[in-house]
Write an enzyme that holds these catalytic residues in place. Structure first.
Site, mmCIF file in Angstrom:
data_model
loop_
_atom_site.group_PDB
_atom_site.id
_atom_site.type_symbol
_atom_site.label_atom_id
_atom_site.label_comp_id
_atom_site.label_asym_id
_atom_site.label_seq_id
_atom_site.Cartn_x
_atom_site.Cartn_y
_atom_site.Cartn_z
ATOM 1 N N ALA A 46 0.826 -1.200 0.000
ATOM 2 C CA ALA A 46 0.000 0.000 0.000
ATOM 3 C C ALA A 46 0.863 1.253 0.000
ATOM 4 C CB ALA A 46 -0.941 0.007 1.204
ATOM 5 N N GLU A 47 2.004 1.206 0.708
ATOM 6 C CA GLU A 47 2.846 2.400 0.767
ATOM 7 C C GLU A 47 4.307 2.027 0.935
ATOM 8 O OE1 GLU A 47 0.933 5.981 0.200
ATOM 9 O OE2 GLU A 47 -0.021 4.408 1.390
ATOM 10 N N THR A 48 5.156 2.813 0.281
ATOM 11 C CA THR A 48 6.592 2.797 0.535
ATOM 12 C C THR A 48 6.991 4.195 0.967
ATOM 13 O OG1 THR A 48 7.034 1.036 -1.072
ATOM 14 C CG2 THR A 48 8.892 2.436 -0.443
#
Length: 276
Positions: A46-48
């Site tokens: 979902a996120e880096t």
């Protein structure tokens, strides 16, 4: 090729394989935006989060989904604070993150192991018209009792208030239909079930950002907490995002600040190779 360290952390949970996984990549200087987006797409989380030091206990911080850069991400901020304190030896009581669109964010690690984050409150941008509510109901497969719009630059959300926590958990939305709606995100929420110990629950759908369902979303609580403060009274809340992985949050409203606290667990450490 250049090698970079990478960490993967499960955020808003005290056990592995729950909460929301985020990748964290420490940098000495910024990579080109296209390179960071490519890394985020390759990670397919979902996120880096990427961060660059700017002074004592102070870093610039940016967040990328597999598709876009976002103006605020709670779980990857939590994951970054966890990596700095638990993996990289940062001992400052409070960490300050300078962001491009959400101002300065601070994170403090409590003695109980919960990380306390301070985010900007989001305000209602208005109601949603009846035709759009019907489109949302069709996409969700259930009729909200209210729909409220929230907007900040480069990010819009519709908050769909459902009748019960069980209804939120049972939602099986048409993700393509969600993606066709005007907002970037759709948040479904309801008051916690009697006896659950929860003030409210939620789920978050963001296919336009490359995330069909986000497991636990700190930034969504910048809208959820003010809404439920108005509905329930008081200022402190226990919340749970009831996705398949699930995650727990302690929240508080302090004027224009939403305080969101959570735990985190390290899953992976390693190196990635990127072109020079």
């Amino acid at each position: 090729m250049t090698t970079l360290p990478i960490y993967q952390v499960d955020a808003f949970t005290d056990r592995l394989f729950a909460g929301n996984p985020a990748a964290v990549v420490p940098l000495e200087a910024w990579l080109p935006d296209a390179a960071m987006l490519a890394i985020a797409a390759e990670n397919n989380l979902a996120e880096t989060a990427f961060f660059v030091p700017t002074g004592p206990a102070r870093w610039e911080l940016r967040w990328f989904t597999p598709a876009i850069e976002v103006p605020l991400c709670g779980h990857a901020t939590l994951a970054t604070a966890f990596v700095l304190t638990e993996c990289l030896g940062e001992s400052a009581a409070t960490l300050t993150f300078v962001t491009r669109e959400s101002g300065e964010l601070t994170v403090t690690r409590g003695e109980d192991g919960w990380f306390v984050m301070r985010f900007p409150r989001r305000h209602e941008a208005g109601t949603v018209d009846a035709a759009e509510i019907e489109q949302l109901a069709e996409a969700l497969g259930a009729q909200p009792k209210a729909v409220i719009s929230y907007a900040v630059p480069n990010d819009t959300s519709w908050l769909a208030v459902m009748e019960s926590a069980a209804e939120v958990e049972a939602l099986a939305p048409d993700i393509r239909a969600i993606a066709a709606l005007p907002p970037r995100n759709v948040i479904a929420t309801a008051q916690g079930a009697p006896g659950s110990g929860l003030d409210f629950v939620s789920r978050m759908f963001a296919p336009k950002a490359g995330i069909d369902e986000d497991p636990v979303t700190g930034s969504a609580h910048c809208s959820l907490v003010p809404y439920w403060a108005g509905e329930l009274g008081g200022s402190a809340f226990t919340a749970r995002q009831v996705s398949k992985r699930g995650g727990d949050l302690r929240c508080r409203l302090e004027g224009e600040t939403v305080v969101v606290a959570g735990q985190a667990v390290l899953y992976l450490t390693g190196e990635i190779a990127v072109p020079d």
